[in-house]
Scaffold this motif. Structure first.
Motif, PDB file in Angstrom:
ATOM      1  N   LEU A  92      -7.773   4.622  16.294  1.00  0.00           N
ATOM      2  CA  LEU A  92      -7.428   4.126  17.505  1.00  0.00           C
ATOM      3  C   LEU A  92      -6.243   5.336  17.940  1.00  0.00           C
ATOM      4  N   LYS A  93      -6.572   5.338  19.310  1.00  0.00           N
ATOM      5  CA  LYS A  93      -5.938   6.127  20.261  1.00  0.00           C
ATOM      6  C   LYS A  93      -4.670   5.763  20.284  1.00  0.00           C
ATOM      7  N   ASN A  94      -4.448   4.231  20.637  1.00  0.00           N
ATOM      8  CA  ASN A  94      -3.274   3.567  20.681  1.00  0.00           C
ATOM      9  C   ASN A  94      -3.030   2.839  19.296  1.00  0.00           C
ATOM     10  N   LYS A  95      -2.507   3.483  18.411  1.00  0.00           N
ATOM     11  CA  LYS A  95      -2.540   2.762  17.022  1.00  0.00           C
ATOM     12  C   LYS A  95      -1.529   1.790  17.135  1.00  0.00           C
ATOM     13  N   PHE A  96      -1.905   0.487  16.120  1.00  0.00           N
ATOM     14  CA  PHE A  96      -0.803  -0.523  15.767  1.00  0.00           C
ATOM     15  C   PHE A  96      -0.335  -0.238  14.438  1.00  0.00           C
ATOM     16  N   SER A  97       1.127  -0.635  14.401  1.00  0.00           N
ATOM     17  CA  SER A  97       1.821  -0.313  13.232  1.00  0.00           C
ATOM     18  C   SER A  97       1.658  -1.374  12.087  1.00  0.00           C
ATOM     19  N   ILE A  98       1.647  -1.152  10.924  1.00  0.00           N
ATOM     20  CA  ILE A  98       1.416  -2.191   9.818  1.00  0.00           C
ATOM     21  C   ILE A  98       2.680  -2.322   9.111  1.00  0.00           C
ATOM     22  N   HIS A  99       3.128  -3.492   8.754  1.00  0.00           N
ATOM     23  CA  HIS A  99       4.317  -3.540   8.142  1.00  0.00           C
ATOM     24  C   HIS A  99       3.998  -4.536   6.865  1.00  0.00           C
ATOM     25  N   ARG A 100       4.109  -4.227   5.583  1.00  0.00           N
ATOM     26  CA  ARG A 100       4.162  -5.034   4.502  1.00  0.00           C
ATOM     27  C   ARG A 100       5.301  -6.205   4.493  1.00  0.00           C
ATOM     28  N   GLY A 101       4.775  -7.429   4.851  1.00  0.00           N
ATOM     29  CA  GLY A 101       5.965  -8.321   4.737  1.00  0.00           C
ATOM     30  C   GLY A 101       5.221  -9.761   4.750  1.00  0.00           C
ATOM     31  N   GLU A 102       6.132 -10.811   5.410  1.00  0.00           N
ATOM     32  CA  GLU A 102       5.521 -11.888   5.554  1.00  0.00           C
ATOM     33  C   GLU A 102       6.310 -12.985   6.250  1.00  0.00           C
ATOM     34  N   SER A 103       5.963 -14.077   6.732  1.00  0.00           N
ATOM     35  CA  SER A 103       6.234 -14.602   8.028  1.00  0.00           C
ATOM     36  C   SER A 103       7.903 -15.273   7.850  1.00  0.00           C
ATOM     37  N   ARG A 104       8.452 -15.368   6.712  1.00  0.00           N
ATOM     38  CA  ARG A 104       9.815 -16.213   6.611  1.00  0.00           C
ATOM     39  C   ARG A 104      10.857 -15.175   6.816  1.00  0.00           C
ATOM     40  N   ASN A 105      10.399 -13.709   6.686  1.00  0.00           N
ATOM     41  CA  ASN A 105      11.547 -12.555   6.857  1.00  0.00           C
ATOM     42  C   ASN A 105      10.838 -11.368   7.668  1.00  0.00           C
ATOM     43  N   LEU A 106      10.909 -11.473   8.727  1.00  0.00           N
ATOM     44  CA  LEU A 106      10.274 -10.448   9.571  1.00  0.00           C
ATOM     45  C   LEU A 106      11.298  -9.277   9.847  1.00  0.00           C
ATOM     46  N   GLU A 137      12.222 -17.873  12.394  1.00  0.00           N
ATOM     47  CA  GLU A 137      12.007 -16.470  12.133  1.00  0.00           C
ATOM     48  C   GLU A 137      11.276 -15.932  13.470  1.00  0.00           C
ATOM     49  N   ALA A 138      10.405 -16.441  13.812  1.00  0.00           N
ATOM     50  CA  ALA A 138       9.509 -16.093  15.064  1.00  0.00           C
ATOM     51  C   ALA A 138      10.337 -16.205  16.395  1.00  0.00           C
ATOM     52  N   LYS A 139      10.799 -17.224  16.401  1.00  0.00           N
ATOM     53  CA  LYS A 139      11.918 -17.394  17.471  1.00  0.00           C
ATOM     54  C   LYS A 139      12.936 -16.500  17.561  1.00  0.00           C
ATOM     55  N   ARG A 140      13.513 -16.002  16.508  1.00  0.00           N
ATOM     56  CA  ARG A 140      14.527 -14.948  16.290  1.00  0.00           C
ATOM     57  C   ARG A 140      14.346 -13.919  17.017  1.00  0.00           C
ATOM     58  N   VAL A 141      12.897 -13.159  16.605  1.00  0.00           N
ATOM     59  CA  VAL A 141      12.548 -11.880  16.897  1.00  0.00           C
ATOM     60  C   VAL A 141      11.869 -12.077  18.441  1.00  0.00           C
ATOM     61  N   LEU A 142      11.804 -12.911  18.972  1.00  0.00           N
ATOM     62  CA  LEU A 142      11.068 -13.372  20.269  1.00  0.00           C
ATOM     63  C   LEU A 142      11.951 -13.065  21.328  1.00  0.00           C
ATOM     64  N   LYS A 143      11.665 -12.465  22.514  1.00  0.00           N
ATOM     65  CA  LYS A 143      12.251 -11.908  23.615  1.00  0.00           C
ATOM     66  C   LYS A 143      12.608 -13.551  24.401  1.00  0.00           C
ATOM     67  N   LYS A 144      13.736 -13.755  25.222  1.00  0.00           N
ATOM     68  CA  LYS A 144      13.804 -14.724  26.046  1.00  0.00           C
ATOM     69  C   LYS A 144      12.837 -14.882  26.812  1.00  0.00           C
ATOM     70  N   ASP A 145      11.920 -16.319  27.167  1.00  0.00           N
ATOM     71  CA  ASP A 145      10.895 -16.385  27.839  1.00  0.00           C
ATOM     72  C   ASP A 145       9.451 -15.886  27.147  1.00  0.00           C
ATOM     73  N   GLY A 146       9.645 -15.386  25.849  1.00  0.00           N
ATOM     74  CA  GLY A 146       8.602 -15.071  25.027  1.00  0.00           C
ATOM     75  C   GLY A 146       7.638 -16.166  24.581  1.00  0.00           C
ATOM     76  N   ILE A 147       6.446 -15.898  24.030  1.00  0.00           N
ATOM     77  CA  ILE A 147       5.420 -17.000  23.640  1.00  0.00           C
ATOM     78  C   ILE A 147       5.361 -16.782  22.107  1.00  0.00           C
ATOM     79  N   ILE A 148       5.132 -17.692  21.464  1.00  0.00           N
ATOM     80  CA  ILE A 148       4.558 -17.799  20.154  1.00  0.00           C
ATOM     81  C   ILE A 148       3.231 -18.467  20.308  1.00  0.00           C
ATOM     82  N   LEU A 149       2.158 -17.945  19.583  1.00  0.00           N
ATOM     83  CA  LEU A 149       1.004 -18.844  19.479  1.00  0.00           C
ATOM     84  C   LEU A 149       0.641 -18.835  17.910  1.00  0.00           C
ATOM     85  N   ALA A 150       0.645 -20.024  17.476  1.00  0.00           N
ATOM     86  CA  ALA A 150       0.501 -20.330  16.207  1.00  0.00           C
ATOM     87  C   ALA A 150      -0.892 -21.015  15.922  1.00  0.00           C
TER      88      ALA A 150
END
Length: 279
Positions: A92-106, A137-150
């Motif tokens: 991709l021209k606009n690459k996405f980054s990849i992180h080895r990890g899981e949802s309980r510890n972002l 954890e998702a809430k912690r890394v989310l900006k104010k007024d940010g959205i979680i889609l689960a």
């Protein structure tokens, strides 16, 4: 850190045997991919945004979002998926980054992302404390007024498939369904190792409650497949334009109906992080 410390061995083995990469290219997967993209689009900012795709598998959704100009970070615990995702991102021209990890510890700072997608984590966390930790954890890394889609699997999913296929009359399969319907816990019987690895199947109200209890604002709940997949000639009719339009309209008509939500194998919730002054 090895994979055993990130996710259970059963889940790791399941995804190494199954092909998550080709799943969305055939059968129900084709419809699922298009449908999920349309649901994500309902809550994706128009301007370039920071998006974390947690449990993003081989990166098909991350690629799609990156091509739309977003800064996308894929988080994934399965090594097989990470290799495929890296290959995908590098093209991709606009690459996405990849992180080895899981949802309980972002591994992201607080107030980092505009949108967080939890597309696999809540499928597999059988313990409530692990699911709560994932949402927190998702809430912690989310900006104010940010959205979680689960995304979640409905507690009726196996039972409906069992009724259509006749598998409900096989004792081990029925015992599995009974457990899902009463406790939400899904474990495939020894005779049915091709079924999804250990998982948790939600009741719609319970799904909503786990987000609201974390102080998030529930925006809406959506059926992914909705009622359309109950059409006995679903795949044939989805290939005929006029019939496909009927089925898609049926899904849209009923996608937020709380009484019909349990007929959809998968569902999505949209929840918003309140500003600090919010009550």
């Amino acid at each position: 850190m090895n994979n055993k410390q990130l996710i259970s061995r059963n889940i790791e083995l399941f995804y190494h045997k199954a092909s998550e990469e080709t799943r969305l290219n055939k059968g129900m997967g084709i419809f699922e991919f298009e449908r999920v993209k349309s649901l994500i689009e309902k809550h994706t900012p128009d301007t370039p945004s920071k998006i974390i795709d947690v449990g993003g598998g081989t990166g098909k959704y991350s690629e799609w979002l990156a091509k739309k100009g977003h800064q996308v970070h894929l988080v994934e615990p399965v090594s097989k998926h990470i290799k495929i995702a890296m290959n995908r991102a590098n093209k991709l021209k606009n690459k996405f980054s990849i992180h080895r990890g899981e949802s309980r510890n972002l591994g992201f700072s607080e107030n980092f992302a505009d949108l967080i997608i939890l597309h696999g984590p809540l499928y597999h966390l059988q313990k409530k404390e692990d699911r709560d930790l994932t949402i927190r954890e998702a809430k912690r890394v989310l900006k104010k007024d940010g959205i979680i889609l689960a995304f979640a699997i409905n507690y009726t999913a196996s039972t409906l498939v069992g009724l259509f296929s006749g598998l409900i009359h096989k004792k081990p399969f029925f015992e599995m369904c009974r457990e899902e319907l009463t406790t939400g816990i899904h474990n495939p019987p020894d005779d049915f190792q091709w079924l999804l690895a250990e998982a948790f199947y939600y009741k719609p109200e319970q799904f909503k409650a786990e987000f609201v209890s974390q102080g998030l604002i529930h925006l809406n709940s959506y059926a992914v497949e909705g009622l359309a997949w109950l059409d006995k000639d679903f795949f044939k009719n989805m290939s005929i334009d006029k019939r496909k339009r009927t089925l898609l309209e049926l899904i849209q008509l009923t996608e937020n109906d709380p009484y019909l939500l349990p007929f959809s194998p998968h569902m999505m919730i949209a929840a918003k992080k309140q500003p600090a002054h919010g009550k």
